[in-house]
Design a protein around this motif. Structure first.
Motif, PDB file in Angstrom:
ATOM      1  N   ARG A 121      -1.605   1.344  -9.817  1.00  0.00           N
ATOM      2  CA  ARG A 121      -2.597   0.769  -8.905  1.00  0.00           C
ATOM      3  C   ARG A 121      -3.490  -0.284  -9.564  1.00  0.00           C
ATOM      4  O   ARG A 121      -3.979  -0.106 -10.676  1.00  0.00           O
ATOM      5  CB  ARG A 121      -3.481   1.882  -8.336  1.00  0.00           C
ATOM      6  CG  ARG A 121      -2.764   2.836  -7.410  1.00  0.00           C
ATOM      7  CD  ARG A 121      -3.652   4.005  -7.012  1.00  0.00           C
ATOM      8  NE  ARG A 121      -3.976   4.845  -8.173  1.00  0.00           N
ATOM      9  CZ  ARG A 121      -4.749   5.917  -8.124  1.00  0.00           C
ATOM     10  NH1 ARG A 121      -5.282   6.290  -6.965  1.00  0.00           N
ATOM     11  NH2 ARG A 121      -4.989   6.617  -9.215  1.00  0.00           N
ATOM     12  N   GLN A 162      -3.316   5.759   1.936  1.00  0.00           N
ATOM     13  CA  GLN A 162      -3.886   4.438   1.657  1.00  0.00           C
ATOM     14  C   GLN A 162      -3.816   3.586   2.915  1.00  0.00           C
ATOM     15  O   GLN A 162      -2.836   3.645   3.658  1.00  0.00           O
ATOM     16  CB  GLN A 162      -3.093   3.741   0.550  1.00  0.00           C
ATOM     17  CG  GLN A 162      -3.731   3.764  -0.814  1.00  0.00           C
ATOM     18  CD  GLN A 162      -2.928   2.954  -1.820  1.00  0.00           C
ATOM     19  OE1 GLN A 162      -2.529   1.813  -1.563  1.00  0.00           O
ATOM     20  NE2 GLN A 162      -2.662   3.556  -2.970  1.00  0.00           N
ATOM     21  N   THR A 163      -4.825   2.761   3.129  1.00  0.00           N
ATOM     22  CA  THR A 163      -4.832   1.878   4.284  1.00  0.00           C
ATOM     23  C   THR A 163      -5.059   0.438   3.853  1.00  0.00           C
ATOM     24  O   THR A 163      -5.619   0.161   2.788  1.00  0.00           O
ATOM     25  CB  THR A 163      -5.921   2.264   5.291  1.00  0.00           C
ATOM     26  OG1 THR A 163      -7.217   2.003   4.708  1.00  0.00           O
ATOM     27  CG2 THR A 163      -5.814   3.739   5.681  1.00  0.00           C
ATOM     28  N   ILE A 164      -4.626  -0.469   4.703  1.00  0.00           N
ATOM     29  CA  ILE A 164      -4.881  -1.888   4.462  1.00  0.00           C
ATOM     30  C   ILE A 164      -6.384  -2.142   4.406  1.00  0.00           C
ATOM     31  O   ILE A 164      -6.874  -2.906   3.570  1.00  0.00           O
ATOM     32  CB  ILE A 164      -4.229  -2.741   5.564  1.00  0.00           C
ATOM     33  CG1 ILE A 164      -2.729  -2.480   5.631  1.00  0.00           C
ATOM     34  CG2 ILE A 164      -4.508  -4.222   5.340  1.00  0.00           C
ATOM     35  CD1 ILE A 164      -2.053  -3.043   6.863  1.00  0.00           C
ATOM     36  N   ASN A 221       0.910  -0.859  -5.140  1.00  0.00           N
ATOM     37  CA  ASN A 221      -0.332  -0.116  -5.382  1.00  0.00           C
ATOM     38  C   ASN A 221      -0.106   1.397  -5.256  1.00  0.00           C
ATOM     39  O   ASN A 221      -0.734   2.077  -4.448  1.00  0.00           O
ATOM     40  CB  ASN A 221      -1.419  -0.570  -4.401  1.00  0.00           C
ATOM     41  CG  ASN A 221      -2.801  -0.385  -4.986  1.00  0.00           C
ATOM     42  OD1 ASN A 221      -3.151  -1.013  -5.986  1.00  0.00           O
ATOM     43  ND2 ASN A 221      -3.603   0.500  -4.404  1.00  0.00           N
ATOM     44  N   PRO A 263       0.829  -1.209   0.000  1.00  0.00           N
ATOM     45  CA  PRO A 263       0.000   0.000   0.000  1.00  0.00           C
ATOM     46  C   PRO A 263       0.865   1.261   0.000  1.00  0.00           C
ATOM     47  O   PRO A 263       1.971   1.278   0.548  1.00  0.00           O
ATOM     48  CB  PRO A 263      -0.796  -0.111   1.308  1.00  0.00           C
ATOM     49  CG  PRO A 263      -0.660  -1.547   1.737  1.00  0.00           C
ATOM     50  CD  PRO A 263       0.681  -1.975   1.240  1.00  0.00           C
ATOM     51  N   LEU A 278      -7.911  -1.272   1.019  1.00  0.00           N
ATOM     52  CA  LEU A 278      -7.599  -2.262   0.003  1.00  0.00           C
ATOM     53  C   LEU A 278      -8.394  -3.546   0.215  1.00  0.00           C
ATOM     54  O   LEU A 278      -8.941  -4.121  -0.736  1.00  0.00           O
ATOM     55  CB  LEU A 278      -6.098  -2.541  -0.008  1.00  0.00           C
ATOM     56  CG  LEU A 278      -5.196  -1.363  -0.373  1.00  0.00           C
ATOM     57  CD1 LEU A 278      -3.734  -1.749  -0.218  1.00  0.00           C
ATOM     58  CD2 LEU A 278      -5.463  -0.877  -1.776  1.00  0.00           C
TER      59      LEU A 278
END
Length: 340
Positions: free
Chosen positions: A321, A55-57, A304, A49, A60
């Protein structure tokens, strides 16, 4: 094609489909790969990420039918700062995950190879052992892409220095963090000054010190700055010289670049669509034929990111991405785990 129509790609709440071929020679659980996660044709799907942009886990995972199998991160360490700041920032988010993914920790010795010592190695080992105790398996991707020449990292282009630092890290890890594995992970695209494909053989620490082999392997298109489709068997032809018949293999960093003119929404030349470029790369990464060719191929970790970058002398904005970008590409990634 690997992708189904929306009607055929419906999912139930049951476990995902895992196709275990007759040539499977490894136990996913041995390497910490969770069964209830994104696995396509017995190949686990993970992500790196872009944490620095927010962006976060969780974001996703919410874009997938099942959680990612592998979470990657880049972690710097130096004599001045052994706190592993990137890991500390993500620790709470990791501990909230279930099932537990593999944590692929890309350890970056930013002071250089000869400054890396046992105190830094122990800081890594102790922190990762704490994560082991919370139910995580950790893959240590130490001094990745070390074979890039001229050196594009502080730890690059020095086989002797790399092997010295690798031994320090391996010794500490095996003494202090038994739930971790050492991953040797060069870059395929570093052969400009060598007749050996990838210029990586001289950096190999030896079978006794390597648990997993990894590779950075991307599709960048023509001249690395045009939007062209992946050539047939590009993945297989790239991996074949590297693949070890006795070591589990991971594509530790991968993606398919979609190029824009710098800081615009104008596509670079080439003419291929982002959807076609990325879905055709999905096919090569996760196809049944690929798994047949490489029975010890364990997983692929998608980079990503969306970033400005110099590719072969041309500054561009590049969207790598699979998720959180082009919605059609995200839908295709979502449906990778459907029966077909």
């Amino acid at each position: 094609m690997l992708f189904l129509s929306f009607i055929l790609a419906l999912f139930s709440a049951a476990s995902p489909v895992h196709r275990i071929g007759p040539n499977r020679r490894y136990n996913p659980a041995e390497y910490g790969l969770p069964e209830n996660s994104m696995i396509i044709n017995d190949i686990s799907m993970g992500f790196l990420p872009q944490f620095e942009t927010g962006q976060t886990i969780e974001q996703l995972n919410n874009a997938l039918p099942y959680p990612m199998s592998i979470v990657g991160d880049y972690i710097s360490i130096s004599a001045e700062d052994m706190s592993l700041p990137q890991y500390q920032q993500q620790q709470a988010n990791l501990l909230a995950l279930y099932p537990r993914p593999v944590y692929m920790a890309t350890i970056m010795p930013v002071d250089g190879l000869y400054a890396f010592d046992s105190s830094q190695a122990d800081a890594v080992s102790y922190a990762m052992n704490d994560l082991n105790n919370q139910g995580f398996t950790v893959w240590i991707r130490f001094a990745y892409e070390m074979n890039g020449c001229p050196a594009w990292n502080a730890w690059g282009c020095d086989p002797a220095g790399f092997k010295q630092a690798w031994e320090i890290m391996t010794t500490s890890l095996r003494a202090n963090a038994p739930g971790c594995y050492m991953m040797w992970s060069p870059n395929i695209d570093a052969a400009s000054n060598s007749t050996y494909p990838g210029n990586y053989a001289q950096y190999y620490p030896g079978d006794a010190q390597v648990d997993l082999t990894g590779l950075s392997l991307y599709w960048f298109g023509y001249q690395q700055h045009e939007n062209t489709l992946p050539t047939t068997d590009f993945f297989i032809n790239s991996v074949t010289p590297f693949y070890d018949q006795n070591k589990p293999f991971i594509v530790a960093e991968t993606g398919a670049a979609y190029h824009y003119e710098l800081d615009t929404d104008t596509p670079a030349p080439g003419g291929a669509t982002e959807y076609d470029i990325k879905t055709q790369w999905f096919d090569q990464l996760f196809g049944t034929y690929t798994k047949t060719q490489f029975p010890l191929y364990v997983g692929a970790v998608w980079f990503n990111y969306d970033k400005d970058e110099n590719r072969n002398g041309t500054m561009q904005t590049i969207d790598y991405r699979a998720l959180l970008g082009n919605p059609d590409v995200q839908t295709a990634a979502y449906h990778l785990d459907a029966p077909y």
